[in-house]
Design an enzyme around this catalytic site. Structure first.
Site, PDB file in Angstrom:
ATOM      1  N   GLU A  46       0.576  -1.295  -0.171  1.00  0.00           N
ATOM      2  CA  GLU A  46       0.019  -0.152  -0.018  1.00  0.00           C
ATOM      3  C   GLU A  46       0.728   1.523   0.058  1.00  0.00           C
ATOM      4  OE1 GLU A  46      -3.769  -1.586   2.750  1.00  0.00           O
ATOM      5  OE2 GLU A  46      -1.936  -1.023   3.659  1.00  0.00           O
TER       6      GLU A  46
ATOM      7  N   ASP B 140      -7.168  -3.755   8.897  1.00  0.00           N
ATOM      8  CA  ASP B 140      -6.385  -2.754   7.812  1.00  0.00           C
ATOM      9  C   ASP B 140      -6.606  -3.062   6.263  1.00  0.00           C
ATOM     10  OD1 ASP B 140      -5.088  -5.233   7.654  1.00  0.00           O
ATOM     11  OD2 ASP B 140      -3.182  -4.511   8.311  1.00  0.00           O
TER      12      ASP B 140
END
Length: 351
Positions: free
Chosen positions: A60, A231
């Site tokens: 990410e 997450d």
């Protein structure tokens, strides 16, 4: 080296810095920076993190800017990594000057993320947990757990810990690290046993799946819950019924709806943004019996604050190096000149 050289904090230097300054002292300083940035939340550019998902994990990017500085973090999450001797999470981050676009600071963020995640949890607990909180339950005793314990002690004075992990080796590791630091550690026989009588409960597990780490029957009046393991889409830690027992607080709703505990709830489920609590625009804890839930997924502004804190803390020390990261020709329009000047000259002549 050019005067455009970028300050760089590598793993060796950040661990030296943390050892010299003390993790709890660092937590207190970082809490101040994170809270200050939450209080100016509206000035930031904000977007949900940009993820590249695979069958084994996620990579990410987490960007933000306050208009003066830009920052981003690169981070991965690969739950099966420890089986092959690799970290579940690794990261690095960059700060840049918005006026020129030039990077100004670069750091490892595997250690720094552990510090900022724990500092964020403690900052939130300062505002949402009962002021007399004395006991912390840690469900999941992996790489984040010791940092969570130290942050809660630094910010709230908590020294009594109740721990549980499905991996006995993780609990043994935690005890070996925490007891020499002066913590009173109770090793529970189950998650239910661990949370019994706890004032604050932190869940931090790594598996990228929908799980039920806590169930509604475990929750007691007055508890504050830090659900920090979420997450990514499809990963949860709390029984959805828990979310209806109290008030749920989030960082950036657009990201939390995708990755947090509230992905289990309907679109009209009530939530409160933390920055509004800090500015007095929304209520936080309103009674001793209230159950408060921090549905944390981690947000770029926290990393931005952590990078700024580290940069300022190491300024004038030997905890960073200078890296020649920016191509800087004397004529800004002649980038090729750098290459031409670096060519090895070809010698001519006879024998």
């Amino acid at each position: 080296m050019s005067d455009t050289a970028v300050r760089f904090v590598d793993v060796k230097n950040i661990t030296r810095w943390a050892a010299q300054e003390g993790v709890e002292n660092i937590m207190l300083g970082m809490i101040d920076y994170i809270e200050a940035d939450f209080r100016r939340w509206p000035v930031f550019d904000k977007c949900a993190r940009i993820g590249s998902h695979s069958d084994v994990g996620v990579i990410e990017l987490m960007p933000t800017s306050d208009g003066q500085e830009y920052g981003f973090k690169y981070v991965n999450g690969h739950p099966s990594n420890p089986a092959s001797g690799h970290q579940t999470v690794t990261a690095f981050g960059v700060l840049a000057d918005v006026a020129t676009g030039y990077p100004t600071f670069w750091s490892e963020m595997t250690v720094l993320t552990a510090l900022r995640t724990a500092a964020t949890s403690a900052m939130v607990a300062k505002h949402l947990a009962r002021p007399d909180s004395a006991t912390l339950a840690l469900i999941g005793n992996g790489t984040q757990s010791e940092f969570q314990a130290l942050a809660m002690r630094a910010a709230l004075g908590i020294n009594s810990l109740r721990i549980w992990d499905t991996d006995p080796a993780a609990m043994q590791k935690f005890v070996g690290n925490a007891e020499p630091l002066g913590f009173d550690v109770y090793v529970a026989s189950s998650a239910h046993d661990a949370v019994r009588g706890a004032d604050i409960v932190t869940t931090c597990t790594a598996d990228k799946a929908s799980a039920t780490i806590l169930t509604a029957d475990m929750i007691e009046p007055g508890m504050h819950i830090n659900a920090i393991g979420g997450d990514c889409p499809g990963k949860t830690e709390l029984d959805a019924a828990i979310l209806t027992l109290g008030d749920v607080f989030v960082e950036f709703p657009e990201q939390t709806w995708i990755e947090g505990e509230i992905q289990q709830m309907p679109a009209d489920f009530p939530i409160t943004e933390l920055w509004q609590v800090l500015l007095g625009e929304a209520a936080g804890r309103t009674s001793p019996d209230q159950i408060t839930i921090f549905d944390s997924v981690g947000f770029a502004i926290e990393d931005f604050a952590a990078l700024r804190y580290l940069r300022d803390a190491v300024d004038g020390t030997d905890f960073y190096a200078l890296v020649d990261l920016i191509a800087d020709p004397s004529d800004p329009k002649n980038l090729f000149g750098l290459v031409a000047d670096a060519r090895v000259p070809v010698l001519s002549g006879g024998a």
